[in-house]
Design a protein around this motif. Structure first.
Motif, short mmCIF file in Angstrom:
data_model
loop_
_atom_site.label_atom_id
_atom_site.label_comp_id
_atom_site.label_asym_id
_atom_site.label_seq_id
_atom_site.Cartn_x
_atom_site.Cartn_y
_atom_site.Cartn_z
N PRO A 167 0.80 -1.23 0.00
CA PRO A 167 0.00 0.00 0.00
C PRO A 167 0.83 1.28 0.00
O PRO A 167 0.48 2.25 -0.68
CB PRO A 167 -0.82 -0.14 1.28
N GLU A 168 1.93 1.30 0.74
CA GLU A 168 2.74 2.52 0.79
C GLU A 168 3.35 2.83 -0.57
O GLU A 168 3.36 4.00 -1.02
CB GLU A 168 3.85 2.37 1.83
N ASN A 169 3.86 1.82 -1.26
CA ASN A 169 4.40 2.06 -2.60
C ASN A 169 3.30 2.45 -3.58
O ASN A 169 3.52 3.29 -4.46
CB ASN A 169 5.15 0.82 -3.09
N TRP A 170 2.11 1.87 -3.43
CA TRP A 170 1.00 2.27 -4.28
C TRP A 170 0.67 3.75 -4.08
O TRP A 170 0.40 4.48 -5.04
CB TRP A 170 -0.24 1.42 -4.01
N ARG A 171 0.68 4.20 -2.83
CA ARG A 171 0.38 5.62 -2.56
C ARG A 171 1.38 6.52 -3.26
O ARG A 171 1.01 7.55 -3.85
CB ARG A 171 0.38 5.88 -1.05
N LYS A 172 2.64 6.17 -3.21
CA LYS A 172 3.67 6.99 -3.86
C LYS A 172 3.46 7.02 -5.37
O LYS A 172 3.59 8.07 -6.00
CB LYS A 172 5.05 6.42 -3.53
N ILE A 173 3.14 5.87 -5.95
CA ILE A 173 2.91 5.79 -7.40
C ILE A 173 1.71 6.65 -7.80
O ILE A 173 1.77 7.42 -8.76
CB ILE A 173 2.70 4.33 -7.83
N VAL A 174 0.62 6.53 -7.05
CA VAL A 174 -0.60 7.29 -7.37
C VAL A 174 -0.39 8.78 -7.17
O VAL A 174 -0.80 9.60 -8.00
CB VAL A 174 -1.79 6.79 -6.52
N GLU A 175 0.26 9.17 -6.09
CA GLU A 175 0.51 10.59 -5.84
C GLU A 175 1.34 11.20 -6.96
O GLU A 175 1.06 12.32 -7.42
CB GLU A 175 1.23 10.76 -4.50
N THR A 176 2.36 10.48 -7.41
CA THR A 176 3.20 10.98 -8.50
C THR A 176 2.38 11.11 -9.79
O THR A 176 2.51 12.09 -10.53
CB THR A 176 4.39 10.04 -8.73
N ALA A 177 1.52 10.13 -10.06
CA ALA A 177 0.69 10.17 -11.27
C ALA A 177 -0.30 11.33 -11.21
O ALA A 177 -0.54 12.01 -12.22
CB ALA A 177 -0.06 8.85 -11.42
N ILE A 178 -0.90 11.56 -10.04
CA ILE A 178 -1.84 12.67 -9.89
C ILE A 178 -1.15 14.00 -10.13
O ILE A 178 -1.64 14.86 -10.89
CB ILE A 178 -2.48 12.65 -8.49
N LEU A 179 0.00 14.21 -9.49
CA LEU A 179 0.69 15.49 -9.61
C LEU A 179 1.12 15.73 -11.05
O LEU A 179 0.97 16.84 -11.58
CB LEU A 179 1.91 15.51 -8.68
N TYR A 180 1.64 14.71 -11.71
CA TYR A 180 2.04 14.88 -13.10
C TYR A 180 0.84 15.25 -13.96
O TYR A 180 0.91 16.15 -14.81
CB TYR A 180 2.69 13.61 -13.65
#
Length: 228
Positions: A167-180
């Motif tokens: 879950p923690e790695n998923w959060r990082k991936i999603v946050e980066t995708a949202i910001l981009y």
């Protein structure tokens, strides 16, 4: 002793086919884990966003076993899992990693893709509108993973085998995708692409609002962002 054709079939069914099924099961579990993470995002942001403008509220939608959506203001991130397992070609950088070289079966992975669409593409059913790949996540049967994508360098192929998807790695991936995606602006199409319109096309635009729209015209998934 030389194996018969039947023996070879049996061997393939009991080794490679079982491996691919294991990769599918692991990737499917990871995708459901991703869905749970996506459900958290509206709760994390919406209370404060409501004070600013309710049109900014995040919305999560479960579209089925293999697809999920997260609306973020005027954008929609679409997450979908491919149902097949893939092997990398011999020239792929994954084979430069000790983890993969030690055991070739670790090179079989499932794939989860993230695409960025405009919210209006769904709102007005504009079937010809374009979505752009933001990232794709490769996950093997041991939950080892890496990411190809925009600004996902910290989780690139060089880290394959060093961490497991969670879950923690998923959060990082999603946050980066949202910001981009939020920083990836809608550009006006070139004049030369829009300067002629037939009567039939005009009628179609007026009645159905189907002018093809996307954030970039001729968008390229730059190798600098992919080959980490």
């Amino acid at each position: 002793m030389k194996l018969s054709t039947k023996d070879k079939i049996f061997e393939q069914l009991t080794t490679k086919t079982v491996l691919k099924q294991s990769v599918f099961d692991t990737t499917f579990d990871a995708f459901n884990e991703l869905k749970d993470v996506l459900k958290e995002f509206p709760d994390l942001f919406n209370a404060k966003l409501a004070e600013k403008d309710e049109r900014l509220l995040l919305q999560y939608e479960d579209v089925g076993n293999f697809v999920a959506k997260l609306k973020v203001a005027g954008d929609v991130l679409v997450f979908f899992m491919h149902t097949n397992a893939f092997m990398f070609d011999r020239d792929h950088k994954v084979w430069e990693q000790p983890y993969a070289r030690e055991e070739a079966s670790r090179g079989y992975t499932g794939v989860i893709n993230i695409y960025n669409f405009l919210y209006d593409s769904f709102r007005y059913s504009r079937a010809d509108d374009l979505g752009y790949m933001v990232a794709r996540i490769f996950i093997n049967g041991e939950k080892a993973f890496f990411v190809e994508g925009k600004r996902q360098r910290t989780m690139g192929v060089g880290g394959f085998g060093k961490a497991k998807i969670d879950p923690e790695n998923w959060r990082k991936i999603v946050e980066t995708a949202i910001l981009y995606s939020l920083e990836f602006d809608l550009l006006v199409p070139p004049y030369e692409n829009m300067n002629i319109l037939t009567m039939a096309q005009l009628d179609d635009e007026i009645l159905q609002s189907r002018m093809r729209t996307g954030k970039r015209l001729g968008f390229v998934f730059n190798s600098d962002d992919v080959k980490q």
